[in-house]
Write an enzyme that holds these catalytic residues in place. Sequence first.
Site, PDB file in Angstrom:
ATOM      1  N   GLY A 238      -9.121   3.608   4.994  1.00 58.23           N
ATOM      2  CA  GLY A 238      -9.580   2.837   6.145  1.00 58.23           C
ATOM      3  C   GLY A 238     -10.055   1.437   5.816  1.00 58.23           C
ATOM      4  CD  GLU A 273      -8.167  10.916   0.798  1.00 62.03           C
ATOM      5  OE1 GLU A 273      -7.793  10.526   1.925  1.00 62.03           O
ATOM      6  OE2 GLU A 273      -8.345  12.100   0.536  1.00 62.03           O
ATOM      7  CB  CYS A 342      22.913  -3.587  19.057  1.00 59.67           C
ATOM      8  SG  CYS A 342      24.146  -4.270  17.944  1.00 59.67           S
TER       9      CYS A 342
HETATM   10  C1  LIG Z   1      -2.941   7.399   5.213  1.00 57.99           C
HETATM   11  C2  LIG Z   1      -4.031   8.084   4.500  1.00 57.99           C
HETATM   12  C3  LIG Z   1      -4.847   7.360   3.610  1.00 57.99           C
HETATM   13  C4  LIG Z   1      -4.770   5.871   3.423  1.00 57.99           C
HETATM   14  O1  LIG Z   1      -5.459   5.236   4.451  1.00 57.99           O
HETATM   15  P1  LIG Z   1      -5.642   3.649   4.477  1.00 57.99           P
HETATM   16  O2  LIG Z   1      -6.284   3.412   5.796  1.00 57.99           O
HETATM   17  O3  LIG Z   1      -4.302   3.045   4.335  1.00 57.99           O
HETATM   18  O4  LIG Z   1      -6.540   3.275   3.363  1.00 57.99           O
HETATM   19  C5  LIG Z   1      -5.799   8.080   2.911  1.00 57.99           C
HETATM   20  N1  LIG Z   1      -5.951   9.405   3.065  1.00 57.99           N
HETATM   21  C6  LIG Z   1      -5.188  10.121   3.910  1.00 57.99           C
HETATM   22  C7  LIG Z   1      -5.413  11.581   4.020  1.00 57.99           C
HETATM   23  C8  LIG Z   1      -4.218   9.485   4.665  1.00 57.99           C
HETATM   24  O5  LIG Z   1      -3.492  10.197   5.523  1.00 57.99           O
END
Ligand SMILES: *Cc1c(COP(=O)(O)O)cnc(C)c1O
Length: 401
Positions: A238, A273, A342
Amino acid sequence: MVCRPAQAAGTAVEEVSAPAGFDPASADGLRRLAATYGSPLLVIDAQRVRAQYRRLEAALPGVVLHFALKPMPHPAVVRVLRDAGACFDLATDGEIDLVRRAHIEPGRCIHTHPIKRESDIRTALAYGIETFVADNPDEIRKFAKHRHRARLLIRVAFRSAEAVCDLSRKFGCDPEDALALVEFARSLGIGVRGFSFHVGSQAGGPGMHVAAIEACTRLLEAAATRGERCDLLDIGGGFPVDYRRAAMPIEEFCAPLCGALARLPQGVRAIAEPGRFVVAPAGIAVASVMGRAKRDGRWWYYLDDGLYGSYSGRLFDHAEYPIEALERTGERQRSVLAGPTCDSIDVIDEDIALPLLEIGDLVVGRSMGAYTWASATEFNFFPKASVIAVDRGQVIEEEET
Ligand SMILES: *Cc1c(COP(=O)(O)O)cnc(C)c1O
């Protein structure tokens, strides 16, 4: 889990500036790449990938970063981050294949798809992944027969109105149900490591992360009083980046998160993550004008990349990329920028100020490393952009595996 902190792994490869080569983000560098490789291109600046990773790492001290492959699942990005000491967040067999081909130890990987086929679980276990995510009883049941090899994070939903992409609509349990799921797992003999959440991508501010960390801290405390031995909180992704609109600087964004993480129960580590933050600013799309027409007094420019290609993030990711004409200056006029297919939906921007462009001119989109090439199609047989990764002034060649 043998996630290596970057100090241990990355010391040998500290940043050096590119002396002999060229800067892939500069107009000159992009021209050179287009002249060599044609268009459309998605240029990845590896030094920027590393710099983004380091910057987030510094803003979240003590938090191990698992790069989420989903926004830019490309071998060159995986290798750059592998060498920077990153850990990885995987969700599919294809992503496992990418880290396998980069010879990344499974201990550096977690599997975070909340809904999996039995075959997905088997592939991940065979690779050696031990940490998985579940958010409901049926998913937890799938791990009963793997309970000696797998442990779970329970994904909790915290809805965010302010994130551009709300990821808690589709996944995550109600916070009130989280402890019952921990107990259910325990009743099946499955270990629970802790909780995870993803408040939504491109968060508008740190408020949701902080609220979610605080709520999970209470869950972890409650779990501890019930005798559960949790050791992990996964705060998801996020982390926002600049598009046409600037985002909050990441240090400012992360400061209140660190404050909240300092109050985690003893023995609980935090991981994150990040996807977008690491790769978005490192990606530059280069397309060519393949034709133009004046319609109703306005110039329409047709690029060889569009909404079905790298600009797919305009639709799926709601992103507004900064777009510039590389060759021309001169008076700008309100123009339309369209993709090559197209289909009439394939318009990148209905109203963009551009100088008068000629056929063959290059048009560049910045901040296009995340959720662009990854969601591109080959609709109408227009090929996806070629990915060219440049590190320290040199194009990274494919690694033999
Ligand atoms: C897509 C996703 C992320 C990455 O999120 P970002 O907003 O791009 O940092 C991390 N963890 C999970 C489980 C995701 O589905």
